[in-house]
Design a protein around this motif. Structure first.
Motif, PDB file in Angstrom:
ATOM      1  N   THR A 127      32.163  70.343  45.245  1.00  0.00           N
ATOM      2  CA  THR A 127      33.176  69.269  45.179  1.00  0.00           C
ATOM      3  C   THR A 127      32.569  67.980  44.619  1.00  0.00           C
ATOM      4  OG1 THR A 127      32.834  68.380  47.416  1.00  0.00           O
ATOM      5  CG2 THR A 127      34.355  70.245  47.198  1.00  0.00           C
TER       6      THR A 127
ATOM      7  N   MET B  49      35.449  69.075  39.882  1.00  0.00           N
ATOM      8  CA  MET B  49      36.330  68.270  39.049  1.00  0.00           C
ATOM      9  C   MET B  49      36.216  68.759  37.611  1.00  0.00           C
ATOM     10  SD  MET B  49      36.181  64.153  38.307  1.00  0.00           S
ATOM     11  CE  MET B  49      37.031  63.628  39.788  1.00  0.00           C
TER      12      MET B  49
ATOM     13  N   CYS C 171      48.663  68.629  36.877  1.00  0.00           N
ATOM     14  CA  CYS C 171      49.142  67.671  37.892  1.00  0.00           C
ATOM     15  C   CYS C 171      50.353  68.257  38.604  1.00  0.00           C
ATOM     16  CB  CYS C 171      49.513  66.332  37.247  1.00  0.00           C
ATOM     17  SG  CYS C 171      48.092  65.312  36.849  1.00  0.00           S
TER      18      CYS C 171
ATOM     19  N   ASP D  82      43.803  65.716  42.097  1.00  0.00           N
ATOM     20  CA  ASP D  82      42.576  65.248  42.765  1.00  0.00           C
ATOM     21  C   ASP D  82      41.319  65.977  42.285  1.00  0.00           C
ATOM     22  OD1 ASP D  82      43.079  67.700  43.918  1.00  0.00           O
ATOM     23  OD2 ASP D  82      42.738  67.038  45.976  1.00  0.00           O
ATOM     24  N   ARG D  83      41.483  66.885  41.336  1.00  0.00           N
ATOM     25  CA  ARG D  83      40.332  67.597  40.757  1.00  0.00           C
ATOM     26  C   ARG D  83      40.187  67.290  39.268  1.00  0.00           C
ATOM     27  NH1 ARG D  83      36.620  68.491  43.312  1.00  0.00           N
ATOM     28  NH2 ARG D  83      37.461  66.602  44.142  1.00  0.00           N
TER      29      ARG D  83
ATOM     30  N   GLN E  53      49.935  60.180  40.924  1.00  0.00           N
ATOM     31  CA  GLN E  53      48.991  61.182  40.399  1.00  0.00           C
ATOM     32  C   GLN E  53      48.000  60.527  39.432  1.00  0.00           C
ATOM     33  OE1 GLN E  53      52.178  63.733  38.991  1.00  0.00           O
ATOM     34  NE2 GLN E  53      51.607  65.315  40.468  1.00  0.00           N
TER      35      GLN E  53
ATOM     36  N   THR F  52      45.513  58.911  41.563  1.00  0.00           N
ATOM     37  CA  THR F  52      44.590  59.908  42.115  1.00  0.00           C
ATOM     38  C   THR F  52      43.497  60.228  41.098  1.00  0.00           C
ATOM     39  OG1 THR F  52      46.311  60.842  43.516  1.00  0.00           O
ATOM     40  CG2 THR F  52      44.422  62.260  43.046  1.00  0.00           C
TER      41      THR F  52
ATOM     42  N   SER G 219      41.100  57.527  43.301  1.00  0.00           N
ATOM     43  CA  SER G 219      40.547  58.182  44.497  1.00  0.00           C
ATOM     44  C   SER G 219      39.652  59.371  44.151  1.00  0.00           C
ATOM     45  CB  SER G 219      41.659  58.578  45.471  1.00  0.00           C
ATOM     46  OG  SER G 219      42.589  59.420  44.850  1.00  0.00           O
ATOM     47  N   ALA G 220      40.026  60.143  43.120  1.00  0.00           N
ATOM     48  CA  ALA G 220      39.180  61.305  42.793  1.00  0.00           C
ATOM     49  C   ALA G 220      37.784  60.863  42.326  1.00  0.00           C
ATOM     50  CB  ALA G 220      39.867  62.197  41.759  1.00  0.00           C
TER      51      ALA G 220
ATOM     52  N   SER H 181      35.703  59.602  45.297  1.00  0.00           N
ATOM     53  CA  SER H 181      35.274  60.627  46.255  1.00  0.00           C
ATOM     54  C   SER H 181      34.002  61.347  45.806  1.00  0.00           C
ATOM     55  CB  SER H 181      36.405  61.625  46.512  1.00  0.00           C
ATOM     56  OG  SER H 181      36.548  62.473  45.405  1.00  0.00           O
TER      57      SER H 181
END
Ligand code: ZN
Length: 326
Positions: free
Chosen positions: A201, A226, A253, A259-260, A308, A311, A315-316, A319
Motif C-alpha cells: 500500500t 497506487m 474512479c 484512493d489507489r 474523488q 481523494t 488524501s491518497a 497516505s
C-alpha cells in the motif's frame, strides 16, 4: 498527526493539500556539473533557478501545494538548487532517495555483496538519505525511487528492488517504481517488493497510466498499490492518449479505485539531458500545469466527482507517508 519531512522541514500530513506525486525540478549529472559546469548549464545557474521557480509558482497558483520530486541518485539530484527554488516558492517539496538505473550498477556497488539485503550498499544508501539526509543538505528524503524498464527484471534490477523493499521496511518510506507498462511487469515487481518486506500500500507503480489495460491496472491496485497516472502531458507514441487516460481514470474512479490513483506529469523543469526547450517542442502539453488546466476539467466532464478528485490529489498521496518512522 504524523508528519513528512519536506525541503523546508516537517509538515503534518493533513496540511499537504493537493499533491503531484511524480515531478522533477532538476536532473543534472553531479559529475558533469562539477567538472564541466559551462556545458552542464545552458543558462547561468541563477537564471535556471528563477525559471524553475517561476514554473512552480504557476503550479502553486492553480492550488497545488505539494510536489513529490522523484529525482534519485544517478538521476541528477542537486539539493542546493532545490532549496534555492523552494526559497522563492511557497510549496512543500518532498525529495527522494533511490537509484535511477534500469540495469547498470557501478563497480563500487556491483563488487560489494548484496546479501544480506539489510547490509547491501544500496539499502544503506537509501536508509541514509531517509534517516540522516541527502548528502550534507540537511534535507531528509521521504520516498525511494527505483526503475524497471525495457531490460526487465535483470539480476541487478532485482537487487535494486530488494534493497528498496528492505529500506522501505526499515524506514516506512514509500517506494515509486518507474515501469514500462507495456511489459506488464507490475505484479512481478510487487512480488519481489513484498517478499523483501515492503508494504504494497506504500508502493506506487509509476507510469501505469501509459496503458489503458484495465485488467492490468485493477490487478496492481487490488494488490494494494497506487497506480501512477503520472505522465499526463507526456503522450509518447505507443502510449495512451490524453482522451484514453481520462477515460481510464474516470472508469476506475467509477469502480471505487480513486484512493489507489495518483496524478502527476513526470515533468522535468530543467535537465542537461537535452537542449533547453527541446522536450517541450516535441511534447507541448508536457507542462506541470496540464493537470490543473486540462486533466481535472476533463475528469469532471466525464462525471468524476470533486470528492474523488480530492481523494486522488490530497488524501491518497498523503497516505503514502503515514508510516514513516522517526
Ligand atoms: Zn520521473
Amino acid at each position: 498527526m504524523s508528519t513528512v519531512d519536506t525541503v523546508r522541514g516537517p509538515v503534518p500530513l493533513d496540511q499537504l493539500g493537493p499533491t503531484l506525486i511524480h515531478e522533477h525540478l532538476i536532473m543534472i549529472s553531479a559529475e558533469f556539473e562539477k567538472f564541466y559546469p559551462e556545458l552542464a548549464w545552458s543558462l547561468p545557474r541563477e537564471e535556471v533557478v528563477d525559471k524553475v521557480a517561476a514554473a512552480l509558482q504557476e503550479v502553486r497558483e492553480r492550488g497545488i501545494t505539494t510536489i513529490l520530486d522523484c529525482t534519485a541518485f544517478f538521476h541528477g539530484r542537486d539539493m542546493e538548487f532545490v532549496k534555492e527554488v523552494n526559497d522563492r516558492v511557497d510549496m512543500n517539496i518532498i525529495v527522494s532517495s533511490g537509484i535511477y538505473t534500469f540495469d547498470f550498477l557501478p563497480y563500487n556497488v556491483s563488487h560489494r555483496p548484496s546479501d544480506p539485503v539489510e547490509k547491501d550498499m544500496l539499502t544503506r544508501m537509501f536508509v541514509r538519505d531517509i534517516t540522516v539526509g541527502v548528502g550534507d543538505s540537511g534535507v531528509k528524503a521521504q520516498s525511494i525511487k527505483v526503475a524497471t524498464d525495457l531490460a526487465g527484471i535483470t539480476p541487478n534490477n532485482e537487487r535494486i528492488l530488494r534493497a528498496a523493499a528492505s529500506a522501505s521496511a526499515q524506514t516506512g518510506a514509500p517506494i515509486t517504481v518507474h515501469t514500462h507498462p507495456a511489459d506488464q511487469l507490475g505484479p512481478s515487481i510487487q512480488k519481489i517488493l513484498s517478499e523483501y518486506g515492503a508494504d504494497l500500500t506504500k508502493v506506487v507503480i509509476g507510469h501505469s497510466g501509459d496503458t489503458s489495460d484495465l485488467d492490468y491496472l485493477r490487478g496492481l491496485m487490488d494488490a494494494g498499490s497506487m497506480a501512477g497516472f503520472d505522465r499526463f502531458g507526456l503522450y509518447m507514441p505507443g502510449t495512451a492518449t490524453l482522451e484514453e487516460r481520462l477515460d481510464t481514470v474516470a472508469t476506475l474512479c467509477g469502480e471505487g479505485y480513486a484512493d489507489r490513483i495518483g496524478l502527476s506529469h513526470d515533468a522535468v523543469l530543467y535537465s542537461d539531458w537535452s537542449p533547453p526547450g527541446a522536450a517541450l517542442k516535441r511534447f507541448p502539453t508536457w507542462v506541470p500545469t496540464h493537470i490543473s488546466d486540462v486533466v481535472v476539467p476533463g475528469l469532471r466532464a466525464r462525471g468524476v466527482a470533486d470528492a474523488q478528485i480530492d481523494t486522488m490529489m490530497v488524501s491518497a498521496p498523503a497516505s503514502l507517508f503515514d508510516s514513516i518512522r522517526r
